[in-house]
Design an enzyme around this catalytic site. Structure first.
Site, PDB file in Angstrom:
ATOM      1  CD  GLU A   1      -2.831   1.124   2.417  1.00 15.38           C
ATOM      2  OE1 GLU A   1      -2.809   0.176   3.225  1.00 15.38           O
ATOM      3  OE2 GLU A   1      -3.575   2.106   2.530  1.00 15.38           O
TER       4      GLU A   1
ATOM      5  NE  ARG B   1       3.331  -7.443  10.611  1.00 20.03           N
ATOM      6  CZ  ARG B   1       2.703  -6.779   9.659  1.00 20.03           C
ATOM      7  NH1 ARG B   1       1.650  -7.289   9.065  1.00 20.03           N
ATOM      8  NH2 ARG B   1       3.123  -5.593   9.274  1.00 20.03           N
TER       9      ARG B   1
ATOM     10  CE  LYS C   1       2.912   0.028   4.931  1.00 17.95           C
ATOM     11  NZ  LYS C   1       2.347   0.047   3.598  1.00 17.95           N
TER      12      LYS C   1
HETATM   13  P1  ATP Z   1       1.640  -2.164   8.283  1.00 17.87           P
HETATM   14  O1  ATP Z   1       0.821  -3.161   9.014  1.00 17.87           O
HETATM   15  O2  ATP Z   1       2.926  -1.811   8.918  1.00 17.87           O
HETATM   16  O3  ATP Z   1       0.857  -0.961   7.826  1.00 17.87           O
HETATM   17  P2  ATP Z   1       1.141  -3.532   5.882  1.00 17.87           P
HETATM   18  O4  ATP Z   1       1.142  -4.989   6.006  1.00 17.87           O
HETATM   19  O5  ATP Z   1      -0.197  -2.886   5.860  1.00 17.87           O
HETATM   20  O6  ATP Z   1       2.093  -2.900   6.962  1.00 17.87           O
HETATM   21  P3  ATP Z   1       1.530  -3.358   3.081  1.00 17.87           P
HETATM   22  O7  ATP Z   1       2.090  -2.252   2.284  1.00 17.87           O
HETATM   23  O8  ATP Z   1       0.107  -3.670   2.948  1.00 17.87           O
HETATM   24  O9  ATP Z   1       1.900  -3.054   4.606  1.00 17.87           O
HETATM   25  O10 ATP Z   1       2.415  -4.652   2.871  1.00 17.87           O
HETATM   26  C1  ATP Z   1       2.730  -5.206   1.624  1.00 17.87           C
HETATM   27  C2  ATP Z   1       3.067  -6.648   1.817  1.00 17.87           C
HETATM   28  O11 ATP Z   1       4.164  -6.785   2.710  1.00 17.87           O
HETATM   29  C3  ATP Z   1       1.921  -7.409   2.400  1.00 17.87           C
HETATM   30  O12 ATP Z   1       1.774  -8.621   1.682  1.00 17.87           O
HETATM   31  C4  ATP Z   1       2.323  -7.650   3.824  1.00 17.87           C
HETATM   32  O13 ATP Z   1       1.769  -8.846   4.308  1.00 17.87           O
HETATM   33  C5  ATP Z   1       3.844  -7.692   3.732  1.00 17.87           C
HETATM   34  N1  ATP Z   1       4.448  -7.271   4.995  1.00 17.87           N
HETATM   35  C6  ATP Z   1       4.218  -6.127   5.659  1.00 17.87           C
HETATM   36  N2  ATP Z   1       4.915  -6.101   6.811  1.00 17.87           N
HETATM   37  C7  ATP Z   1       5.593  -7.263   6.893  1.00 17.87           C
HETATM   38  C8  ATP Z   1       6.484  -7.843   7.857  1.00 17.87           C
HETATM   39  N3  ATP Z   1       6.807  -7.222   8.989  1.00 17.87           N
HETATM   40  N4  ATP Z   1       6.996  -9.070   7.584  1.00 17.87           N
HETATM   41  C9  ATP Z   1       6.684  -9.703   6.446  1.00 17.87           C
HETATM   42  N5  ATP Z   1       5.856  -9.226   5.508  1.00 17.87           N
HETATM   43  C10 ATP Z   1       5.305  -8.012   5.716  1.00 17.87           C
HETATM   44 MG    MG Z   2      -1.666  -3.705   4.302  1.00 20.92          MG
END
Ligand code: ATP
Ligand code: MG
Length: 555
Positions: free
Chosen positions: A35, A261, A271
């Site tokens: 995102e 994660r 984020k």
């Molecule tokens: P946050 O929860 O920090 O806002 P997010 O998961 O919403 O992060 P996205 O931009 O949606 O962030 O993530 C893109 C991809 O990266 C998704 O498939 C997500 O599952 C993966 N991802 C995000 N954070 C992690 C992490 N700490 N470890 C492994 N994969 C991750």
């Molecule tokens: Mg997300």
């Protein structure tokens, strides 16, 4: 090179192997769906290495798709930064960059299909009412009074939603599934909401935006994704993912698989929290070298190979865990120990005068760029009567354990001569300001001829040739291993996470490249920072020579 050659194995790859063996798929298609509401961090790198790594190893393809259904929080700057980071990590996406918003027209048609099938309805309940009717984990929910609106009425209402006839928050399009499901996400989840927001891709075309759960599965299906890999918090939502795809007219059926994660000690990987650090100026931007972002790590001196290697070592499982920072550091250290060229820099300069060295003499001493790798060549390092050494490499008195320069004793200057400390000069406060020495001119590249043993070696920089440099030493950004678990994570910021030294570096470093980490002999691995200017060098310490954290944890 630290990167190991072997292919990783993990439960997802086992599933793919099985799918291929059973003829379910001939070509593997994955995607990385960020995102664009922040910069990528090391957790995203794990997901990137997994998705792109699988595509590479199975001769498939991986798409980069921005999951952009939340226009208020998204920004084109993030879109650009994310592409840069994925490329820098060493991966190439299949075809053009995709956006979920590319599919908004199709998504709208699928929503209409659900309404036509009696599987979606427009709900005007207030947020409060909806919360009440939703029930709890223990208690079943109740049907909304709008659940039985007729198909034709819902079609008209949804069109009115699209045409901007309702206010934000006035109504939602919801899926009609099961208000008594034990999975909360199946209790008539929202599919579309009203938002009068300008979108970085679609401009003002839409005032209704589809929700993640509706968008993601359909985008996967449109792109022919075979294995849709996401983190464990979406485990329950897999039911909704499958429900949507099985109720619309679309051919392919991707499958979602969840993995845990990455959590990394002494930092945060949410984020929301990272944005807070940036917006409240707790750090100097997204690429502050203390940030766990890809941009921060890059600026700090991490190589993409070391990050890929780290992602390989941590593996992919369904177990929640917390990875030690020292594991990430070890990957960089191993690579740089083999690959980084050496140079000398003094972080805390102390003047040293070699009294029996001719005042105007300058010798250009040839120094190897790497002690164990001749192919890395040599460089010329100027030596003269006045040099700087590290202040803590000299003591007036010391026991035998101190293998550096002691008054009345000898030490070797790295790649140069053996010197002996003869006397010191102090200021009024009693601080040593100059050490006066003699040198043995017959010790260049050889031991003293009379068999004297000189054990210690210290680094140095010629005073008249050395170049002043700001040297930034970094430590963990937080004082506690799991700041996210604290009531206020901002309270645990390590105030000493950045220490700035005014040092002196050897002249060859003026032409150092930003992207090429260097070992400053005896002090660590450094890289030139983007703040460097011709008349002002700035270096970041990427990592120390040894793992000092492991020790700190015990002490
Ligand atoms: P946050 O929860 O920090 O806002 P997010 O998961 O919403 O992060 P996205 O931009 O949606 O962030 O993530 C893109 C991809 O990266 C998704 O498939 C997500 O599952 C993966 N991802 C995000 N954070 C992690 C992490 N700490 N470890 C492994 N994969 C991750
Ligand atoms: Mg997300």
């Amino acid at each position: 090179m630290a990167e190991t050659d072997s292919r990783p194995t993990n439960f997802i790859r086992q599933i793919i192997d099985k799918d291929i063996n059973e003829g379910l798929h001939t070509k593997i298609q994955t995607r990385f769906p960020p995102e664009p509401n922040g910069y990528l961090h090391i957790g995203h790198a794990k997901s990137i290495c997994l998705n792109f790594g699988i595509a590479q190893d199975y001769q498939g393809q991986c798409k980069l798709r921005f999951d952009d259904t939340n226009p208020e929080k998204e920004d084109i700057d993030y879109v650009n930064a994310i592409q840069k980071d994925v490329s820098w990590l060493g991966f190439t996406w299949d075809g053009d960059v995709r956006y979920s918003s590319n599919y908004f027209d199709q998504l709208y048609i699928f929503a209409v299909e659900l309404i036509n099938k009696g599987l979606a309805y427009v709900d005007f309940s207030s947020q409060e009412q909806m919360r009440e009717l939703r029930g709890t984990l223990k208690e079943s929910g109740k049907n909304s009074p709008y659940r039985d609106t007729t198909v034709s009425e819902n079609l008209a209402l949804f069109e009115k939603m699209r045409d901007g006839k309702f206010k934000e928050g006035e109504c939602l399009l919801r899926a009609k599934i099961d208000m008594s499901s034990s999975f909360m996400c199946m209790r008539d989840p929202a599919l579309y909401r009203v938002r009068f927001a300008h979108h970085h891709q679609t401009g003002d075309k839409w005032c209704i935006y589809p929700m993640y759960d509706f968008t993601h599965c359909i985008s996967d299906a449109i792109e022919g994704i075979t294995h849709s890999l996401c983190t464990l918090e979406f485990q329950d939502n897999r039911r909704l993912y499958d429900w949507v795809l099985s109720n619309i007219s679309i051919d392919t059926t991707p499958h979602q698989y969840e993995f845990s994660r990455l959590n990394l000690e002494y930092t945060v990987l949410s984020k929301r929290k990272l944005i807070q650090l940036v917006e409240e100026n707790r750090v100097n931007g997204w690429d502050d070298p203390r940030m766990p972002t890809v941009a921060g790590l890059r600026r700090r001196g991490y190589t993409s190979a070391s990050i890929r290697e780290f992602c390989k070592r941590i593996g992919v499982t369904k177990m929640d865990n917390m990875v030690e920072m020292s594991m990430l550091e070890a990957c960089l250290r191993e690579e740089l120990n083999a690959d980084a060229s050496r140079a000398m820099a003094v972080l805390e300069p102390l003047k040293l005068v070699i009294e029996n060295y001719t005042a105007d003499d300058v010798e250009n001493l040839t120094s190897p760029n790497h002690p164990a790798d001749e192919s890395m060549g040599t460089r010329s390092v100027p030596f003269s009567k006045e040099i700087f050494i590290e202040a803590d490499d000299f003591r007036e008195e010391a026991n035998k354990k101190f293998k550096r320069l002691v008054l009345g004793k000898e030490v070797r200057l790295r790649n140069a001569y053996v010197i002996k400390a003869e006397r010191v000069e102090k200021d009024e406060q009693g601080n040593i300001i100059t050490v006066y020495c003699s040198y043995d001119k017959d010790t260049l590249g050889k031991d003293p001829s009379d068999g004297r043993k000189v054990k210690g070696v210290i680094h140095w920089v010629s005073a008249s040739h050395g170049v002043p440099a700001e040297i930034r030493l970094y430590d963990r950004l937080f004082k506690v291993p799991n700041p996210a678990a604290e009531e206020d994570f901002l309270e645990c910021i390590n105030e000493e996470s950045l220490v700035v030294k005014q040092g002196i570096v050897e002249p060859s470093l003026v032409s150092a490249k930003h992207s090429a980490p260097i070992q400053f002999e005896r002090t660590g691995y450094f890289c030139k920072d983007k703040d460097s200017q011709d008349d002002k060098l700035v270096f970041n310490r990427a990592v120390g020579l040894r793992d000092t954290w492991a020790k700190m944890d015990q002490g």
